[in-house]
Design an enzyme around this catalytic site. Structure first.
Site, PDB file in Angstrom:
ATOM      1  N   ARG A   1      -4.057 -12.760   7.219  1.00 55.15           N
ATOM      2  CA  ARG A   1      -4.436 -11.837   6.131  1.00 55.15           C
ATOM      3  C   ARG A   1      -3.242 -11.177   5.443  1.00 55.15           C
ATOM      4  O   ARG A   1      -2.104 -11.347   5.841  1.00 55.15           O
ATOM      5  CB  ARG A   1      -5.374 -10.752   6.659  1.00 55.15           C
ATOM      6  CG  ARG A   1      -4.870  -9.971   7.850  1.00 55.15           C
ATOM      7  CD  ARG A   1      -5.860  -8.853   8.217  1.00 55.15           C
ATOM      8  NE  ARG A   1      -5.577  -8.281   9.514  1.00 55.15           N
ATOM      9  CZ  ARG A   1      -6.136  -8.670  10.651  1.00 55.15           C
ATOM     10  NH1 ARG A   1      -7.032  -9.632  10.665  1.00 55.15           N
ATOM     11  NH2 ARG A   1      -5.795  -8.095  11.797  1.00 55.15           N
TER      12      ARG A   1
ATOM     13  N   ASP B   1      -4.050   1.226   4.692  1.00 51.39           N
ATOM     14  CA  ASP B   1      -2.875   0.638   4.029  1.00 51.39           C
ATOM     15  C   ASP B   1      -2.766   0.894   2.513  1.00 51.39           C
ATOM     16  O   ASP B   1      -3.754   0.787   1.806  1.00 51.39           O
ATOM     17  CB  ASP B   1      -2.890  -0.891   4.158  1.00 51.39           C
ATOM     18  CG  ASP B   1      -3.231  -1.366   5.547  1.00 51.39           C
ATOM     19  OD1 ASP B   1      -3.390  -0.543   6.442  1.00 51.39           O
ATOM     20  OD2 ASP B   1      -3.347  -2.590   5.716  1.00 51.39           O
TER      21      ASP B   1
HETATM   22  C1  FRU Z   1      -3.497  -3.050   8.690  1.00 49.94           C
HETATM   23  C2  FRU Z   1      -4.786  -3.824   8.493  1.00 49.94           C
HETATM   24  C3  FRU Z   1      -4.566  -5.078   7.687  1.00 49.94           C
HETATM   25  C4  FRU Z   1      -5.935  -5.329   7.112  1.00 49.94           C
HETATM   26  C5  FRU Z   1      -6.405  -3.932   6.834  1.00 49.94           C
HETATM   27  C6  FRU Z   1      -7.886  -3.717   6.989  1.00 49.94           C
HETATM   28  O1  FRU Z   1      -3.714  -1.712   8.934  1.00 49.94           O
HETATM   29  O2  FRU Z   1      -5.372  -4.132   9.745  1.00 49.94           O
HETATM   30  O3  FRU Z   1      -4.055  -6.164   8.412  1.00 49.94           O
HETATM   31  O4  FRU Z   1      -5.901  -6.103   5.954  1.00 49.94           O
HETATM   32  O5  FRU Z   1      -5.723  -3.082   7.742  1.00 49.94           O
HETATM   33  O6  FRU Z   1      -8.226  -2.415   6.608  1.00 49.94           O
END
Ligand code: FRU
Length: 482
Positions: free
Chosen positions: A170, A43
């Protein structure tokens, strides 16, 4: 800075120095898409414009191109085209984030940047990690210069998200409206429903849960990476839901990424309109937006997806890296939907152009890095654009569909994606060494896909009644290390 941080940073640097030569030599490395120096990227995080520079942080696993413990990598740019890699400011170095510095956002006020993220913790023991055993800590780090990052403050833990939530809460996104600070977080309830938690605060540190936003009918079991923002006066809630079934031509990827228009008030009584996918290609997830100093709402997505194997994959893993980010896209809302277009600055990569008036069928020479623009289209009988004999883009006038299809193995398992489209007015295709981004009708629909040609044929075949096709040669973006 604690001792673990210092040593982890050294280990990451060593890893980058070891693997970078191999990654830089890869024919599939990217010319104008941000990719990880080595290892895995997911991300985009903490996007902002701060003290004269754009900041793009990203989820980064430098130790393994297949993913692993997540830290934040950091790129800066004066203009969204020339990038500097600034290293890894946020590492998994505390009790509250020891299993990953997960996604989050930056909020800017009074010359200071406030970085919010999720500290992921998996307790040792025999847990399922969905309903027990995982901690999701909301963390805050303050900085005045994006070079020295203050101490990590844990400002919320799972008990602040209510009894109804599973362990999966999150990806805080923070903004200010009418003198109050707001935060959205993505969540999965204990009943496996995706939703968004809305918090408010008067001081950016103490937060109170004020609303839970969800769809009338269950839409997946988890909503990740929420973002709530206004574009052209319309309130948008973008989310990345997991657990949504394929329907017609919609939702063909393993997980989705799209948005609702919010009617009413996100703080109290609201309704969510139809969910619309942001991108129709094979590789798009977990996008985030920010507003820059020019007032533009800019979106960057992860050009990748978790868990899409065994259907398709990315052969760059064997070269020591995986995934990239999309080109920054400027958002507008018109005719009832979000339109996305590459930010204007991307045009500074243009070098030379050949303009062709096509009638019938013609094969044009292209470049390894190209931007192809098709306008003045007469699409009676449809239109096809075939890129390097590998990928076809086809508008079918009778069916009112637009299809992206791989004609051979260059998709590494990717096959076909389709969107409903009434008419084709324009097409703009960005070809990077291993990525394509396709903008239809000035950003009405977009397809992002990875693409792995063994050899570049550098040709564009066009089949249609009539169209004007401009083929631009693009240069590589500048890339430095701080
Ligand atoms: C989305 C995700 C988020 C998390 C992150 C962990 O791709 O799963 O929800 O914060 O990646 O890398």
């Amino acid at each position: 800075m604690n001792a673990t941080h210092k040593d982890l940073k050294k280990v990451i640097k060593t890893m980058e120095q070891l693997d970078e030569p191999r990654v830089k030599k890869d024919k599939w490395r990217l010319g104008f898409h941000l990719m990880p120096p080595v290892g895995w990227l997911n991300d985009p995080n903490g996007l902002c414009y701060f003290k004269g520079k754009y900041h793009v942080f990203f989820q980064y696993s430098p130790f393994d191109p297949r993913g692993g413990i997540k830290v934040w990598g950091h790129y800066t740019s004066p203009n969204l085209v020339d990038w500097t890699y600034e290293g890894t400011p946020l590492l998994a170095d505390q009790a509250e984030d020891c299993h990953g510095v997960y996604s989050g956002s930056t909020f800017i006020e009074d010359d200071k940047a406030y970085i919010y993220y999720t500290g992921n913790v998996k307790r040792l023991g025999d847990f399922d990690y969905d309903y027990v055993g995982r901690e999701a800590n909301t963390m805050l780090v303050e900085t005045q210069d994006m070079k020295y990052f203050g101490p990590k403050q844990c400002i919320m833990t799972n008990k602040d998200y209510t009894e109804k939530m599973s362990c999966h809460v999150r990806d805080p996104k923070v903004w200010k409206e009418g003198g109050i600070y707001y935060m959205v977080q993505g969540a999965r309830t204990k009943e496996d429903r995706g939703q968004v938690l809305v918090f408010e605060s008067k001081d950016k540190k103490k937060w109170k849960l004020i609303n839970e936003i969800t769809s009338e009918e269950r839409f997946g079991y988890m909503w990740e990476c929420p973002d709530l923002f206004k574009v052209d006066g319309i309130t948008i809630l973008s989310i990345s839901p997991q657990g949504v079934e394929r329907q017609g031509f919609e939702f063909w990827n393993v997980y989705q990424s799209g948005y609702y228009v919010i009617d009413g008030d996100f703080r109290s009584t609201y309704s969510l309109n139809n969910f619309c996918e942001l991108d129709r290609g094979f590789d798009f997830y977990a996008s985030q937006t920010f507003q820059d100093e020019k007032g533009r709402r800019i979106l960057i997505g992860w050009m990748g997806l978790p868990d899409c194997e065994p259907e398709y994959h990315n052969p760059t893993v064997e070269k020591g890296w995986q995934h990239c980010l999309t080109i920054p896209r400027e958002l507008h809302f018109k005719e009832g939907k979000l339109y996305q277009n590459p930010v204007k600055e991307i045009e500074s990569l243009r070098k030379q152009c050949i303009i062709n008036n096509i009638k019938g069928e013609e094969t044009l020479p292209a470049y390894s890095l190209s931007e192809v623009i098709v306008t003045d289209i007469n699409s009676e009988g449809g239109l096809s654009l075939i890129i390097n004999e590998d990928v076809s883009l086809t508008f079918d006038t009778a069916d009112e569909t637009f299809t992206l299809e791989f004609l051979n193995a260059t998709g590494a398992g990717r096959t076909k994606r389709i969107v409903r489209l009434k008419e084709l007015r324009s097409l703009r295709v960005f070809c990077d060494y291993s990525a394509l981004e396709i903008f239809i009708n000035d950003g009405q629909e977009v397809f992002a896909t990875r693409y792995y040609p063994e050899q570049r044929k550098n040709s564009i075949k066009v089949i249609c009644c009539k169209a004007t096709v401009a083929v631009w040669e693009l240069g590589e973006m500048k890339y430095d290390e701080a």
